[in-house]
Design an enzyme around this catalytic site. Structure first.
Site, PDB file in Angstrom:
ATOM      1  CE1 TYR A  66      -4.795  -2.615   4.767  1.00 45.13           C
ATOM      2  CE2 TYR A  66      -3.780  -0.508   4.195  1.00 45.13           C
ATOM      3  CZ  TYR A  66      -4.343  -1.716   3.818  1.00 45.13           C
ATOM      4  OH  TYR A  66      -4.439  -2.026   2.477  1.00 45.13           O
TER       5      TYR A  66
ATOM      6  CB  SER B 115      -0.906  -0.006   1.238  1.00 43.94           C
ATOM      7  OG  SER B 115      -1.595   1.218   1.369  1.00 43.94           O
TER       8      SER B 115
END
Length: 320
Positions: free
Chosen positions: A181, A159
């Site tokens: 995350y 990401s």
């Protein structure tokens, strides 16, 4: 999401592929298989059921895969969770006033937090699902990935939210923070770097990709669906300035598919491959250097090996 779009796009590249799709439950696996066969009725598509956040499930599926296949050419490590996401609108407003809002909107830096919890194995749930379950799976499948006639590939979904500032070696499961995350995705980048150093000579290559901002089930949990629909014209406008606003799963899979067509020995082991979409809707891939310290990556890898040894002791019946 990206996984389904990836399967469909891979079959568009080569209809002879045998795809084995892995989902958390049997019904989802069958539903996904039906969707793929609806557009590619002659494709070879099999399924396995695995919860990457459950070590027993990971070990069972690894055993099943070792029985069913003699080798694996590609493993796309795409499973991920972001539980209870929260947007800090105060920080977002401050970013707007200080001119950092575009950076924030493309990386979610400082504006996205999550509430994590322990899973049944006593591990932080996000760390276990987004990274450690994949790591254990790769370790258990080494016999199918290493020493083949052709190189095998690991392709991790990372990401743009993967940030060193959210990660700590002393708290690598991110038990004390609220950006689990981001931490797990940075840990993914670290892991991929070390795997290349350890396994390239055995014919196993690892890459990381960023699908960009994709509207998927995970994204729709951040804000209500109706709000996303209201924001869509703005996001399409932002795409003229932020090429990682891929928005659709099809666009988000661009880097995954691009890597499928590359020779791994020609790739940069320290690059992250980003799916990008221009303001006019053209898809392309952009390589960017991963912001990792290789010494930190090695130390983290050793911690993963230590954790693997500790956690697998209670699952001796599932090990060969």
């Amino acid at each position: 999401g990206v996984g389904l779009a990836l399967c469909q796009r891979l079959l568009e590249e080569d209809g002879r592929l045998h795809l084995c799709i892995a989902c958390r439950n049997a019904q989802k696996s069958e539903d996904t298989r039906d969707l793929i066969l609806a557009t590619h009725p002659t494709a070879q598509v099999s399924t396995v059921e695995v919860d990457l956040g459950n070590l027993a499930s990971v070990l069972r599926v690894a055993r099943e895969l070792r029985c069913r296949f003699q080798r694996l050419d590609f493993v796309y490590l795409n499973a991920g969770i972001m539980p209870n996401p929260h947007v800090n609108f105060k920080v977002l407003w401050h970013g707007l006033l200080t001119g950092r809002v575009l950076h924030m909107l493309t990386t979610a830096e400082g504006i996205m937090t999550q509430t994590d919890r322990l899973n049944g194995d006593g591990l932080q749930e996000v760390f276990a699902t987004n990274l450690f379950g994949h790591f254990i799976l790769v370790r258990q499948l080494e016999s199918l990935l290493c020493g083949n006639e052709k190189p095998s590939r690991l392709i991790w979904t990372s990401s743009s939210n993967a940030r060193e500032s959210a990660f700590s070696l002393s708290d690598y499961q991110h038990a004390k923070g609220q950006e689990s995350y981001s931490s797990s995705k940075y840990a993914t980048d670290l892991t991929s770097v070390v795997l290349n150093r350890k396994f390239n000579e055995q014919g196993l290559y690892s890459s990381v990709v960023c699908p960009g901002l994709v509207m998927s089930n995970m994204t729709y949990r951040i804000l209500p669906v109706f709000l996303w629909k209201l924001l869509m014209p703005i996001m399409l406008l932002i795409r003229f300035f932020a090429k990682t606003y891929t928005l659709t799963p099809y666009n988000g899979a661009e880097a995954h598919v691009w890597l499928f067509k590359q020779k791994p020995e020609h790739l940069d082991a320290l690059a992250k491959y980003h799916s990008c979409t221009s303001g006019l809707g053209k898809n392309y891939v952009e390589a960017r250097k991963i912001d990792v310290d290789e010494e930190t990556a090695e130390k983290f890898y050793q911690k993963l090996l230590e954790l693997e040894k500790q956690t697998l002791e209670k699952y001796s019946d599932l090990l060969d």
